[in-house]
Motif scaffolding. Sequence first.
Motif, mmCIF file in Angstrom:
data_model
loop_
_atom_site.group_PDB
_atom_site.id
_atom_site.type_symbol
_atom_site.label_atom_id
_atom_site.label_comp_id
_atom_site.label_asym_id
_atom_site.label_seq_id
_atom_site.Cartn_x
_atom_site.Cartn_y
_atom_site.Cartn_z
ATOM 1 N N MET A 1 9.797 -9.007 -2.827
ATOM 2 C CA MET A 1 8.346 -9.689 -3.129
ATOM 3 C C MET A 1 7.419 -8.332 -3.178
ATOM 4 O O MET A 1 7.369 -7.423 -2.228
ATOM 5 C CB MET A 1 7.976 -10.478 -1.683
ATOM 6 N N THR A 2 6.657 -8.347 -4.159
ATOM 7 C CA THR A 2 5.481 -7.526 -4.296
ATOM 8 C C THR A 2 4.480 -7.324 -3.266
ATOM 9 O O THR A 2 3.771 -8.493 -3.180
ATOM 10 C CB THR A 2 5.217 -7.034 -5.494
ATOM 11 N N ALA A 3 3.982 -6.460 -2.704
ATOM 12 C CA ALA A 3 2.980 -6.534 -1.821
ATOM 13 C C ALA A 3 1.453 -6.528 -2.586
ATOM 14 O O ALA A 3 1.561 -6.218 -3.585
ATOM 15 C CB ALA A 3 2.837 -5.287 -0.682
ATOM 16 N N LEU A 4 0.445 -6.973 -1.702
ATOM 17 C CA LEU A 4 -0.723 -7.152 -2.701
ATOM 18 C C LEU A 4 -1.202 -5.672 -3.046
ATOM 19 O O LEU A 4 -1.580 -5.395 -3.837
ATOM 20 C CB LEU A 4 -1.488 -8.014 -1.898
ATOM 21 N N LEU A 5 -1.394 -4.887 -1.936
ATOM 22 C CA LEU A 5 -1.634 -3.711 -1.892
ATOM 23 C C LEU A 5 -0.775 -2.757 -0.939
ATOM 24 O O LEU A 5 -0.453 -2.949 0.148
ATOM 25 C CB LEU A 5 -3.029 -3.547 -1.187
ATOM 26 N N GLU A 6 -0.591 -1.534 -1.669
ATOM 27 C CA GLU A 6 0.563 -0.596 -0.870
ATOM 28 C C GLU A 6 -0.243 0.975 -1.338
ATOM 29 O O GLU A 6 -0.352 1.269 -2.334
ATOM 30 C CB GLU A 6 1.993 -0.851 -1.496
ATOM 31 N N ALA A 7 -0.211 1.534 0.075
ATOM 32 C CA ALA A 7 -0.614 2.931 -0.211
ATOM 33 C C ALA A 7 0.577 3.925 0.286
ATOM 34 O O ALA A 7 1.412 3.523 1.198
ATOM 35 C CB ALA A 7 -1.769 3.213 0.876
ATOM 36 N N ARG A 8 0.881 4.704 -0.685
ATOM 37 C CA ARG A 8 1.962 5.812 -0.498
ATOM 38 C C ARG A 8 1.616 7.170 -0.280
ATOM 39 O O ARG A 8 0.827 7.679 -1.368
ATOM 40 C CB ARG A 8 3.010 5.537 -1.481
ATOM 41 N N ASN A 9 1.872 7.693 1.050
ATOM 42 C CA ASN A 9 1.505 9.248 1.090
ATOM 43 C C ASN A 9 0.044 9.229 0.792
ATOM 44 O O ASN A 9 -0.495 10.432 0.030
ATOM 45 C CB ASN A 9 2.222 10.162 0.503
ATOM 46 N N LEU A 10 -0.955 8.528 1.107
ATOM 47 C CA LEU A 10 -2.393 8.742 0.449
ATOM 48 C C LEU A 10 -3.188 9.872 1.313
ATOM 49 O O LEU A 10 -3.094 9.826 2.528
ATOM 50 C CB LEU A 10 -3.201 7.369 0.661
ATOM 51 N N LYS A 11 -3.749 10.467 0.737
ATOM 52 C CA LYS A 11 -4.641 11.794 1.486
ATOM 53 C C LYS A 11 -5.879 11.770 0.742
ATOM 54 O O LYS A 11 -5.901 11.677 -0.294
ATOM 55 C CB LYS A 11 -3.926 13.198 1.086
ATOM 56 N N LYS A 12 -6.811 12.060 1.463
ATOM 57 C CA LYS A 12 -8.016 12.538 1.200
ATOM 58 C C LYS A 12 -8.653 13.677 2.007
ATOM 59 O O LYS A 12 -9.015 13.667 3.326
ATOM 60 C CB LYS A 12 -9.266 11.447 1.452
ATOM 61 N N HIS A 13 -8.700 15.047 1.219
ATOM 62 C CA HIS A 13 -9.135 16.371 1.760
ATOM 63 C C HIS A 13 -10.425 16.473 1.322
ATOM 64 O O HIS A 13 -10.817 16.586 0.102
ATOM 65 C CB HIS A 13 -8.216 17.229 1.501
ATOM 66 N N LEU A 73 -1.131 1.219 -4.929
ATOM 67 C CA LEU A 73 -0.659 0.327 -5.814
ATOM 68 C C LEU A 73 -1.331 -1.127 -5.451
ATOM 69 O O LEU A 73 -1.365 -1.492 -4.270
ATOM 70 C CB LEU A 73 0.716 0.142 -5.591
ATOM 71 N N LEU A 74 -1.831 -1.882 -6.428
ATOM 72 C CA LEU A 74 -2.484 -3.001 -6.251
ATOM 73 C C LEU A 74 -1.505 -4.037 -7.177
ATOM 74 O O LEU A 74 -1.434 -3.919 -8.433
ATOM 75 C CB LEU A 74 -3.948 -3.033 -6.777
ATOM 76 N N GLU A 75 -0.829 -4.941 -6.465
ATOM 77 C CA GLU A 75 0.153 -5.858 -7.072
ATOM 78 C C GLU A 75 1.086 -5.117 -7.917
ATOM 79 O O GLU A 75 1.493 -5.383 -9.235
ATOM 80 C CB GLU A 75 -0.565 -6.881 -7.923
ATOM 81 N N GLY A 76 1.452 -3.825 -7.354
ATOM 82 C CA GLY A 76 2.578 -2.902 -8.353
ATOM 83 C C GLY A 76 1.850 -1.969 -9.178
ATOM 84 O O GLY A 76 2.457 -0.932 -9.618
ATOM 85 N N GLU A 77 0.456 -2.204 -9.548
ATOM 86 C CA GLU A 77 0.013 -1.218 -10.532
ATOM 87 C C GLU A 77 -0.825 -0.356 -9.762
ATOM 88 O O GLU A 77 -1.425 -0.646 -8.822
ATOM 89 C CB GLU A 77 -0.910 -1.942 -11.388
ATOM 90 N N ASP A 78 -0.537 1.178 -10.071
ATOM 91 C CA ASP A 78 -1.293 2.231 -9.450
ATOM 92 C C ASP A 78 -2.417 2.441 -9.991
ATOM 93 O O ASP A 78 -2.964 2.686 -10.831
ATOM 94 C CB ASP A 78 -0.549 3.511 -9.800
ATOM 95 N N ARG A 177 -8.673 -10.851 -4.086
ATOM 96 C CA ARG A 177 -7.686 -11.083 -3.433
ATOM 97 C C ARG A 177 -7.513 -10.450 -2.052
ATOM 98 O O ARG A 177 -6.909 -10.611 -1.104
ATOM 99 C CB ARG A 177 -6.385 -10.530 -4.348
ATOM 100 N N LEU A 178 -8.303 -9.366 -1.667
ATOM 101 C CA LEU A 178 -8.554 -8.442 -0.711
ATOM 102 C C LEU A 178 -9.995 -8.132 -0.377
ATOM 103 O O LEU A 178 -10.763 -7.753 -0.951
ATOM 104 C CB LEU A 178 -7.738 -7.264 -0.865
ATOM 105 N N LEU A 179 -10.202 -8.470 0.829
ATOM 106 C CA LEU A 179 -11.704 -8.055 1.587
ATOM 107 C C LEU A 179 -11.373 -6.970 2.307
ATOM 108 O O LEU A 179 -10.460 -7.070 3.408
ATOM 109 C CB LEU A 179 -12.135 -9.286 2.180
ATOM 110 N N VAL A 180 -11.984 -5.802 2.254
ATOM 111 C CA VAL A 180 -12.163 -4.593 3.175
ATOM 112 C C VAL A 180 -13.481 -4.890 3.927
ATOM 113 O O VAL A 180 -14.578 -4.744 3.429
ATOM 114 C CB VAL A 180 -12.368 -3.497 2.446
ATOM 115 N N LEU A 181 -13.311 -5.093 5.421
ATOM 116 C CA LEU A 181 -14.218 -5.349 6.080
ATOM 117 C C LEU A 181 -14.520 -4.159 7.134
ATOM 118 O O LEU A 181 -13.714 -3.979 8.030
ATOM 119 C CB LEU A 181 -14.021 -6.476 7.008
ATOM 120 N N ASP A 182 -15.565 -3.166 6.699
ATOM 121 C CA ASP A 182 -15.803 -2.205 7.745
ATOM 122 C C ASP A 182 -16.652 -2.590 9.047
ATOM 123 O O ASP A 182 -17.869 -2.391 8.732
ATOM 124 C CB ASP A 182 -16.235 -0.854 7.060
#
Length: 334
Positions: A1-13, A73-78, A177-182
């Motif tokens: 099953m593909t995750a809705l959203l997946e972050a892999r080794n995500l960095k912000k410098h 990745l959003l539904e498998g697409e980068d 499909r996704l709500l980000v709530l800060d």
Amino acid sequence: MTALLEARNLKKHFKLAAKWPFSTPPKLHAVDGVDLVINAGEAVGLVGESGCGKSTLSRLVSRLLDPTEGQLLLEGEDIGRLSTARFARSEQRRLIQMVFQDPTESLNPLFSAFDLIADPARMLLPRAGKAELRRRVEAAAQAVNLPLALLERLPHQLSGGQKARVGIARAIVVEPRLLVLDEPTSALDVSVQATVLQLLDQLRRERGIALLFVSHDLNVVRLLCSQIVVMYLGQVVERGPSTEIYANPAHPYTRALLSAIPTLRPGKLERIKLEGDPLSPISPSSTQCRFCGRCPIERAQCRTSMPALRELAPGRQVRCHFAEEALTGLPAAV
């Protein structure tokens, strides 16, 4: 099953000004190698102290910032390979929406509630006619229990709870499909917070919308989220089911966080106080634990070897060389 959203080794410098001419500019490691998985209809809580990278990570996930490195990745697409400007014009933009911390500051004071809710639909659904636009706005207002009679009011004519509902309606009007709530409830009274949390949980259950809930309030996260992700100085230090983490946290930092939750329950053990100062997030060492200097179970190995995020149990991960000792050698936090 593909995750809705997946972050892999995500960095912000973030590059900072060089101290001397021709020297290498230092970098602030706001997010440093984060892996994250959010499934459809799942509520994930993101917690940690100020400066740990929660808000930066939420903006990366929302594609309001470009990552320095890694995949998103959003539904498998980068989607991380697209710039923020290109992503804003893509069809996938409507699938991820953000609810901001202060509804008063995030709402245009010159727009009516109707126009505030309709604005994302006008931009992201340009083919929608006036009738379709009104239908969507009224449906979003009804979904958040906002009376239709209030749609013609300006923000200053609405209460804090009503403005919070406008902010949520504005996010769901394009059917994301996704709500980000800060920190969406931090500016609200406690009684209003409970109503907004119930509303968010209802939207998750009825519409299958996934939630990434960023908050300092661990009690709020406990009520809403089934999964918890704990961050410290740009890294994930622990994650897993909320029931397990609240019952028996494995990382010393998580235990200290949970010990600070106010409670009237008799017999609660003394709060765990973290001594020392946190390390700097500016060009941090790659050969020591980020929690060095504050950790109550620190050893020599912690100062010479960066712990990896490892699996402690099925579905449970921790970034600590001595997590097993933390589970048994420190006073329980809750």
